[in-house]
Design an enzyme around this catalytic site. Structure first.
Site, mmCIF file in Angstrom:
data_model
loop_
_atom_site.group_PDB
_atom_site.id
_atom_site.type_symbol
_atom_site.label_atom_id
_atom_site.label_comp_id
_atom_site.label_asym_id
_atom_site.label_seq_id
_atom_site.Cartn_x
_atom_site.Cartn_y
_atom_site.Cartn_z
ATOM 1 C CG ASN A 162 -6.801 -1.154 1.460
ATOM 2 O OD1 ASN A 162 -6.077 -0.635 0.615
ATOM 3 N ND2 ASN A 162 -6.320 -1.728 2.551
ATOM 4 C CG HIS A 206 -3.291 3.120 2.571
ATOM 5 N ND1 HIS A 206 -3.789 2.805 1.339
ATOM 6 C CD2 HIS A 206 -3.335 1.968 3.308
ATOM 7 C CE1 HIS A 206 -4.115 1.523 1.324
ATOM 8 N NE2 HIS A 206 -3.854 1.002 2.508
ATOM 9 C CB CYS A 262 -0.945 0.009 1.191
ATOM 10 S SG CYS A 262 -1.935 -1.481 1.285
HETATM 11 O O1 UT7 Z 1 -3.865 -1.589 3.659
HETATM 12 C C1 UT7 Z 1 -2.842 -2.242 4.307
HETATM 13 C C2 UT7 Z 1 -2.966 -2.211 5.740
HETATM 14 N N1 UT7 Z 1 -4.213 -2.773 6.191
HETATM 15 C C3 UT7 Z 1 -4.662 -2.365 7.333
HETATM 16 O O2 UT7 Z 1 -4.085 -1.488 7.922
HETATM 17 C C4 UT7 Z 1 -5.890 -3.030 7.900
HETATM 18 C C5 UT7 Z 1 -5.936 -2.797 9.360
HETATM 19 N N2 UT7 Z 1 -6.940 -3.528 10.056
HETATM 20 C C6 UT7 Z 1 -8.265 -3.228 10.017
HETATM 21 O O3 UT7 Z 1 -8.674 -2.342 9.302
HETATM 22 C C7 UT7 Z 1 -9.185 -3.978 10.942
HETATM 23 O O4 UT7 Z 1 -8.436 -4.741 11.835
HETATM 24 C C8 UT7 Z 1 -10.185 -4.904 10.190
HETATM 25 C C9 UT7 Z 1 -11.234 -4.069 9.489
HETATM 26 C C10 UT7 Z 1 -9.468 -5.785 9.209
HETATM 27 C C11 UT7 Z 1 -10.925 -5.778 11.209
HETATM 28 O O5 UT7 Z 1 -11.570 -4.997 12.173
HETATM 29 P P1 UT7 Z 1 -11.437 -5.348 13.723
HETATM 30 O O6 UT7 Z 1 -12.254 -4.390 14.450
HETATM 31 O O7 UT7 Z 1 -9.957 -5.392 14.016
HETATM 32 O O8 UT7 Z 1 -12.104 -6.770 13.793
HETATM 33 P P2 UT7 Z 1 -11.449 -8.162 14.232
HETATM 34 O O9 UT7 Z 1 -10.487 -8.640 13.203
HETATM 35 O O10 UT7 Z 1 -10.965 -8.015 15.633
HETATM 36 O O11 UT7 Z 1 -12.700 -9.091 14.217
HETATM 37 C C12 UT7 Z 1 -13.776 -8.928 15.119
HETATM 38 C C13 UT7 Z 1 -14.807 -9.982 14.829
HETATM 39 C C14 UT7 Z 1 -14.255 -11.400 14.737
HETATM 40 O O12 UT7 Z 1 -15.195 -12.276 15.324
HETATM 41 P P3 UT7 Z 1 -14.957 -12.858 16.804
HETATM 42 O O13 UT7 Z 1 -13.647 -13.607 16.722
HETATM 43 O O14 UT7 Z 1 -14.882 -11.635 17.690
HETATM 44 O O15 UT7 Z 1 -16.146 -13.705 17.014
HETATM 45 C C15 UT7 Z 1 -14.212 -11.664 13.251
HETATM 46 O O16 UT7 Z 1 -14.328 -13.030 12.940
HETATM 47 O O17 UT7 Z 1 -15.445 -9.742 13.570
HETATM 48 C C16 UT7 Z 1 -15.420 -10.913 12.766
HETATM 49 N N3 UT7 Z 1 -15.324 -10.545 11.369
HETATM 50 C C17 UT7 Z 1 -16.398 -10.285 10.614
HETATM 51 N N4 UT7 Z 1 -17.709 -10.295 10.873
HETATM 52 C C18 UT7 Z 1 -18.559 -9.975 9.870
HETATM 53 C C19 UT7 Z 1 -14.199 -10.370 10.637
HETATM 54 N N5 UT7 Z 1 -14.535 -10.011 9.381
HETATM 55 C C20 UT7 Z 1 -15.878 -9.948 9.345
HETATM 56 C C21 UT7 Z 1 -16.814 -9.624 8.340
HETATM 57 N N6 UT7 Z 1 -18.133 -9.650 8.647
HETATM 58 N N7 UT7 Z 1 -16.435 -9.277 7.103
#
Ligand code: UT7
Length: 333
Positions: A289, A259, A119
């Site tokens: 993204n 970004h 990115c």
């Molecule tokens: O561009 C390059 C760099 N990229 C980044 O910087 C990305 C940085 N990270 C993020 O933007 C965030 O971490 C995400 C958007 C990817 C995820 O958000 P989060 O608030 O960190 O969620 P999480 O990964 O902690 O997941 C929370 C919950 C999980 O369920 P449990 O384990 O709490 O039951 C996931 O399984 O949300 C679940 N989950 C979803 N639920 C519905 C993960 N993806 C989804 C989804 N729909 N698409």
């Protein structure tokens, strides 16, 4: 050490972007994986993203963005001596997508190569071009950020497939008076966190055998939570570095173009830098993204909307897999 004033500066003389036509909304994704518009919107700020057509590859989108940037600059293909393409979704491993774009444009005098910085690819490309222009190695450079991320997404993995989109952005760069155009740049990497965001298959470590395909190694792997924490810190740090180097404060910034990985990351960065919301260019809701393409697409849209004017001070800051991050501070002339 005495800092030698550069005899020449480097600036953007043309800006262009391209978004594929097909829109994939959160509601479309609800029908494909166990997710919801509500989850995607509140966690990321994304409503929809663009997806390349079946016959559209990165070089096709890069070409469209490049042509727009060259028209904006009033520059013909024969003038371009350097083409740098930031991408992690090249048409193929080699030749570089930059070489494919060179041929399509007819930029026969150019040296063309890709930059793999995920990115941060556009920021790295601009930084390289600035060095080449200010040292006299290049007179007219084309820098493109392009991604066809839909081709490396597993559309059964809800943790990645909802986040990314396709598109391209490009700038043409030339020399300018010192003290104008690009005021400062910064790049850094941390390979020890490579496993937070990577694509295992298709390289020399794991060629795409039927077994590797069976394991899904052709798809992006990501640990979002680890990236999130690192992203805010690194982007704030890079922003401070370029502001300090240019002797400017964050209050001098007219536009922050970060970004676009997550609206919560963008918000965290702008709050820590004390930049008001109205100065931040955000298009993640419509494009998702787009990795290396995200900053030049946002820049292109902002210019088209008449937001960015001659004299605007623009802080562009990227962060991505590698890990890589960096910033470019520009006084648009
Ligand atoms: O561009 C390059 C760099 N990229 C980044 O910087 C990305 C940085 N990270 C993020 O933007 C965030 O971490 C995400 C958007 C990817 C995820 O958000 P989060 O608030 O960190 O969620 P999480 O990964 O902690 O997941 C929370 C919950 C999980 O369920 P449990 O384990 O709490 O039951 C996931 O399984 O949300 C679940 N989950 C979803 N639920 C519905 C993960 N993806 C989804 C989804 N729909 N698409």
């Amino acid at each position: 050490m005495i800092k030698q004033a550069k005899e020449t500066g480097a600036t953007f003389v043309g800006i262009g972007y391209y978004l594929p036509e097909k829109v994939l909304s959160n509601f479309d994704l609800e029908k494909m994986v166990d997710t919801s518009d509500e989850w995607i919107l509140t966690r990321t700020g994304i409503r929809e993203r663009r997806v390349a057509a079946e016959n559209e590859a990165s070089s096709d989108m890069a070409y469209r963005a490049a042509v727009m940037a060259m028209e904006d600059a009033g520059v013909g293909a024969e003038e371009i001596d350097t083409i740098i393409v930031g991408t992690v979704t090249p048409d193929m491993l080699f030749p570089s997508t930059a070489c494919i774009v060179q041929d399509r444009l007819g930029a026969v005098k150019a040296a063309a190569f890709d930059v793999t910085a995920a990115c941060s690819g556009f920021i790295y490309g601009v930084t390289l071009a600035q060095s080449m222009i200010t040292t006299g190695k290049s007179r007219c450079a084309l820098i493109v950020g392009v991604e066809t991320l839909s081709r490396i997404l597993d559309f059964t993995d809800r943790t990645t497939c909802v986040l990314f989109g396709d598109g391209a952005g490009a700038v043409v760069m030339k020399s300018c008076k010192p003290g104008e155009g690009i005021l400062s740049t910064f790049m850094q990497s941390d390979g020890s966190y490579a496993e937070l965001l990577y694509l295992p298959g298709g390289g020399s470590r794991s060629p795409l055998t039927p077994e590797a395909l069976e394991r899904g190694e052709q798809y992006v792997k990501m640990r979002g939570d680890g990236l999130f924490k690192y992203a805010v810190k690194a982007m704030v740090n890079a922003s401070k570095k370029v502001l300090d180097e240019a002797n400017l404060k964050s209050s001098d910034v007219d536009f922050l173009i970060p970004h676009q990985a997550n609206v919560r990351i963008i918000d965290g960065v702008r709050k820590r830098l004390r930049i008001p919301k109205k100065k931040v260019i955000v298009n993640i809701d419509r494009v998702g993204n787009t990795s290396a393409a995200s900053i030049p697409i946002a820049l292109g849209e902002a210019k088209e909307q008449g937001l960015i004017q001659k004299g605007s001070t623009i802080l562009m800051v990227g962060f991505g897999g590698g890990l890589t991050w960096g910033a470019v501070l520009l006084r648009y002339v």
